[in-house]
Scaffold this active site. Structure first.
Site, PDB file in Angstrom:
ATOM      1  N   LYS A  41       0.844  -1.204   0.000  1.00 11.79           N
ATOM      2  CA  LYS A  41       0.000   0.000   0.000  1.00 11.79           C
ATOM      3  C   LYS A  41       0.876   1.249   0.000  1.00 11.79           C
ATOM      4  O   LYS A  41       2.073   1.174   0.315  1.00 11.79           O
ATOM      5  CB  LYS A  41      -0.914  -0.022   1.230  1.00 11.79           C
ATOM      6  CG  LYS A  41      -0.168  -0.001   2.559  1.00 11.79           C
ATOM      7  CD  LYS A  41      -1.113  -0.301   3.735  1.00 11.79           C
ATOM      8  CE  LYS A  41      -0.380  -0.235   5.063  1.00 11.79           C
ATOM      9  NZ  LYS A  41      -1.246  -0.592   6.202  1.00 11.79           N
ATOM     10  N   ARG A 138     -10.891  -0.169  14.857  1.00 10.60           N
ATOM     11  CA  ARG A 138     -10.582   0.587  13.655  1.00 10.60           C
ATOM     12  C   ARG A 138     -11.465   0.095  12.523  1.00 10.60           C
ATOM     13  O   ARG A 138     -12.580   0.565  12.379  1.00 10.60           O
ATOM     14  CB  ARG A 138      -9.070   0.498  13.339  1.00 10.60           C
ATOM     15  CG  ARG A 138      -8.630   1.488  12.276  1.00 10.60           C
ATOM     16  CD  ARG A 138      -7.160   1.371  11.927  1.00 10.60           C
ATOM     17  NE  ARG A 138      -6.840   0.121  11.223  1.00 10.60           N
ATOM     18  CZ  ARG A 138      -5.643  -0.139  10.689  1.00 10.60           C
ATOM     19  NH1 ARG A 138      -4.648   0.727  10.790  1.00 10.60           N
ATOM     20  NH2 ARG A 138      -5.441  -1.278  10.060  1.00 10.60           N
ATOM     21  N   TYR A 262      15.002  30.535   9.631  1.00  6.90           N
ATOM     22  CA  TYR A 262      13.790  31.051  10.279  1.00  6.90           C
ATOM     23  C   TYR A 262      13.897  30.965  11.796  1.00  6.90           C
ATOM     24  O   TYR A 262      14.317  29.940  12.338  1.00  6.90           O
ATOM     25  CB  TYR A 262      12.570  30.229   9.854  1.00  6.90           C
ATOM     26  CG  TYR A 262      12.098  30.481   8.458  1.00  6.90           C
ATOM     27  CD1 TYR A 262      11.699  31.755   8.049  1.00  6.90           C
ATOM     28  CD2 TYR A 262      12.029  29.446   7.541  1.00  6.90           C
ATOM     29  CE1 TYR A 262      11.246  31.975   6.751  1.00  6.90           C
ATOM     30  CE2 TYR A 262      11.570  29.657   6.251  1.00  6.90           C
ATOM     31  CZ  TYR A 262      11.187  30.933   5.862  1.00  6.90           C
ATOM     32  OH  TYR A 262      10.736  31.145   4.601  1.00  6.90           O
ATOM     33  N   MET A 310      10.665  24.916   3.846  1.00  6.55           N
ATOM     34  CA  MET A 310       9.836  24.089   2.958  1.00  6.55           C
ATOM     35  C   MET A 310      10.675  23.375   1.897  1.00  6.55           C
ATOM     36  O   MET A 310      10.426  22.213   1.582  1.00  6.55           O
ATOM     37  CB  MET A 310       8.761  24.959   2.283  1.00  6.55           C
ATOM     38  CG  MET A 310       7.769  24.135   1.479  1.00  6.55           C
ATOM     39  SD  MET A 310       6.522  25.124   0.644  1.00  6.55           S
ATOM     40  CE  MET A 310       5.614  25.805   2.010  1.00  6.55           C
TER      41      MET A 310
HETATM   42  C1  PLP Z   1      -0.587  -1.562   6.927  1.00  8.62           C
HETATM   43  C2  PLP Z   1      -1.198  -2.843   7.327  1.00  8.62           C
HETATM   44  C3  PLP Z   1      -0.403  -3.997   7.438  1.00  8.62           C
HETATM   45  C4  PLP Z   1       1.102  -3.968   7.340  1.00  8.62           C
HETATM   46  O1  PLP Z   1       1.618  -3.635   8.608  1.00  8.62           O
HETATM   47  P1  PLP Z   1       3.177  -3.586   8.899  1.00  8.62           P
HETATM   48  O2  PLP Z   1       3.279  -3.295  10.338  1.00  8.62           O
HETATM   49  O3  PLP Z   1       3.709  -2.487   8.046  1.00  8.62           O
HETATM   50  O4  PLP Z   1       3.736  -4.915   8.516  1.00  8.62           O
HETATM   51  C5  PLP Z   1      -1.040  -5.207   7.705  1.00  8.62           C
HETATM   52  N1  PLP Z   1      -2.373  -5.264   7.849  1.00  8.62           N
HETATM   53  C6  PLP Z   1      -3.163  -4.180   7.788  1.00  8.62           C
HETATM   54  C7  PLP Z   1      -4.623  -4.318   7.975  1.00  8.62           C
HETATM   55  C8  PLP Z   1      -2.601  -2.931   7.536  1.00  8.62           C
HETATM   56  O5  PLP Z   1      -3.376  -1.842   7.493  1.00  8.62           O
END
Ligand code: PLP
Length: 368
Positions: A41, A138, A262, A310
């Protein structure tokens, strides 16, 4: 001459280099412990989803996991391996998902209804993973809705609209080895499987653990672990795959007492040389790391001077003889003394995942 030309073009811009050999090594290391779904992802945590997917599948991963349907459908061009998406909405384009053969997490009867509608439209059975919340509130189904979801899924399976190929959940405290919340989640997961069996479902692929639990909690491994972080080098014995470099744009020699940047948060404590690096928080260099962070130049760690802007940051290079055109390593695997992404995460009071996924689109990427 040719070498000079090539290297001078290298010197003109910040560059993120991804080492796929490291991803391959990490995949093999993890695949020796568990059956592995490669989580790619967010563009493979910023490493390039397609390249990481190919590398992981070539090194022992048996499936791919992503959050969104768009991510999943894009990956179908890369592989015929199973691809699971777990962040969808009842209005998501499930027709497209089924036509692309994407497997779907199902956390509610609403999702199930939308998916069975798509199954009727496309005349394709959806391969689904029923998704339970085992204690992080979640994205999985609340436990009190599990039996209803299971019964509805069983009806849809009988009608040929879905195949329940898996059940899944996710841990909120996988990072803390031996935490009682993980043991409680494992128990809830096992009980939830019994509920599925009681209505006649037989999910073959049960998966609960992500990287941390895959490494530390054998009882949470079940049939498959969804591995993201580990592929990218987060975890003991694994290797970070990203190196971020940038050229020094200019240098200036300044007297003691010179305020920098800054807020004048840094004031030189001696006569020194300052070097300008064309990277800032818009490129993913956390502003909050100002004051803690350092980079590698001419083989030495040199501190950031003042606040990250930035688009730019300044380093205090003292008497190292740094010149415009020198290459600075912002982070890498650590072999030559450069900071790692884990160092940047510590300096920024965050986790490495956020540094990896935060590198901005201006940074040129090369994957090799
Ligand atoms: C992002 C995610 C993972 C991967 O988790 P890692 O800790 O990066 O291995 C696995 N399962 C779900 C549902 C996730 O959202």
């Amino acid at each position: 001459m040719i070498a000079l030309t090539a290297s001078s073009s290298m010197l003109t811009e910040p560059r993120l280099t991804v080492d796929l050999d490291a991803v391959g090594h990490n995949t093999r290391t993890l695949a020796s412990k568990t059956t592995l779904m490669a989580v790619v992802k967010a563009d493979g945590f910023g490493h390039g989803a397609a390249e990481v997917a190919r590398t992981a599948l070539a090194n022992g991963a048996i499936a791919l996991g992503v959050a969104t349907l768009d991510e999943a459908i894009a990956l179908r061009a890369v592989t015929d391996a199973p691809i699971l998406a777990w962040v969808t909405h009842r209005a998501s384009d499930f027709d497209a998902a089924l036509l692309a053969g994407i497997e779907l997490a199902v956390p509610s009867v609403d999702h199930l209804d939308a998916i069975t509608r798509a199954a009727r439209t496309t005349r394709l059975a959806a391969r689904v993973h029923l998704h339970l919340d085992t204690g992080m509130a979640r994205d999985g189904a609340p436990r009190e809705q599990w039996l209803t979801l299971a019964a509805a899924a069983r009806r849809a399976e009988r009608l040929g609209q879905i195949d329940v190929v898996g059940m899944m959940s996710h841990l909120g405290l996988g990072e803390k080895p031996g935490h009682p919340a993980t043991a409680a989640a494992v128990t809830r997961f096992v009980e939830a499987e019994a509920v599925l069996r009681s209505v006649g479902l037989r999910p073959a692929i049960r998966h609960l653990a992500a990287t941390a639990a895959a490494l530390n909690e054998p009882a949470a491994r079940f049939d498959l672990c969804r591995i993201g972080a580990g592929l990218y080098g987060i975890g003991a014995g694994l290797r970070e795959a990203m190196t971020l470099t940038a050229p020094v744009v200019s240098v200036r020699d300044v007297p003691r007492g010179t305020p920098v940047g800054y807020g004048h948060s840094y004031v030189t404590d001696r006569a020194t040389r300052l070097a300008l690096i064309p990277l800032g928080y818009a490129d993913g260099i956390p502003r909050i790391a100002s004051g803690n962070a350092s980079v590698l130049v001419r083989g030495r760690r040199t501190p950031l001077a003042g606040t990250v802007s930035m688009d730019q940051l300044v380093i205090d290079v003292g008497t190292l003889g740094v010149e415009a055109g020198d290459i600075v390593t912002v982070f890498g695997p650590g072999d030559d003394g450069e900071p790692t992404i884990a160092d940047w995460a510590r300096w920024s009071r965050t986790i490495p995942h956020e540094i990896m996924t935060g590198i901005g689109s201006r940074v040129v990427r090369s994957v090799a």
